[in-house]
Design a protein around this motif. Structure first.
Motif: not given
Length: 154
Positions: A99-121
């Motif tokens: 993630c370009t916000h604070q460096g967390c790794v994004v999560e796998s998803s089937s919800d139509g987007d790429i989610p970051c679990p840390c801060h909701g991006s």
């Protein structure tokens, strides 16, 4: 009780001595961005990192099978810090998974987007652009090759 001196306080051993855990917190609304894995000087041992042209050193590293990536979703290859998306049937794209916000790794998803679990991006499956913040920069594209059911770095 052990005395706390400046050196111990700065090294973090003071927290251990008094039994207080140290916690990291979100940096708030700063414009800090994560280090791009493509330009990182110290990749994790045993993990591939994309080079400037998007390929891993050694090239052709297997990432996933097409079945791993849901249509309208994404699949994170944690060891390579790459997220593979399938916005529409048979159309595969890949981006850095950091993630370009604070460096967390994004999560796998089937919800139509790429989610970051840390801060909701959330990021676009199509181009890695941010859909919701706090991230304001897109995920960097990574070159991939699809051969039958196999998805690998190009």
């Amino acid at each position: 009780m052990t005395a706390i001196n400046r050196r111990r306080a700065l090294s973090g051993t003071a927290a251990v001595a008094v039994g207080v855990p140290l916690l990291a917190a979100c940096g708030g609304d700063s414009d800090t961005t994560a280090t791009d894995p493509a330009t990182s000087t110290s990749p994790e041992e045993g993990s591939a990192s994309p080079s400037e042209d998007g390929a891993a050193s050694g090239g052709g590293e297997a990432l996933a099978s097409a079945a791993d990536v849901p249509v309208g979703g994404c699949f994170v290859v944690a060891a390579s810090k790459i997220v593979v998306t399938q916005p529409t049937e048979g159309d595969f794209k890949a981006f850095t998974a950091v993630c370009t916000h604070q460096g967390c790794v994004v999560e796998s998803s089937s919800d139509g987007d790429i989610p970051c679990p840390c801060h909701g991006s959330t990021f676009s499956l199509e181009d890695g652009s941010p859909l919701s913040g706090p991230a304001s920069s897109p995920l960097a594209a990574v070159e991939i090759a699809v051969d039958g059911d196999a998805i690998s770095l190009a």
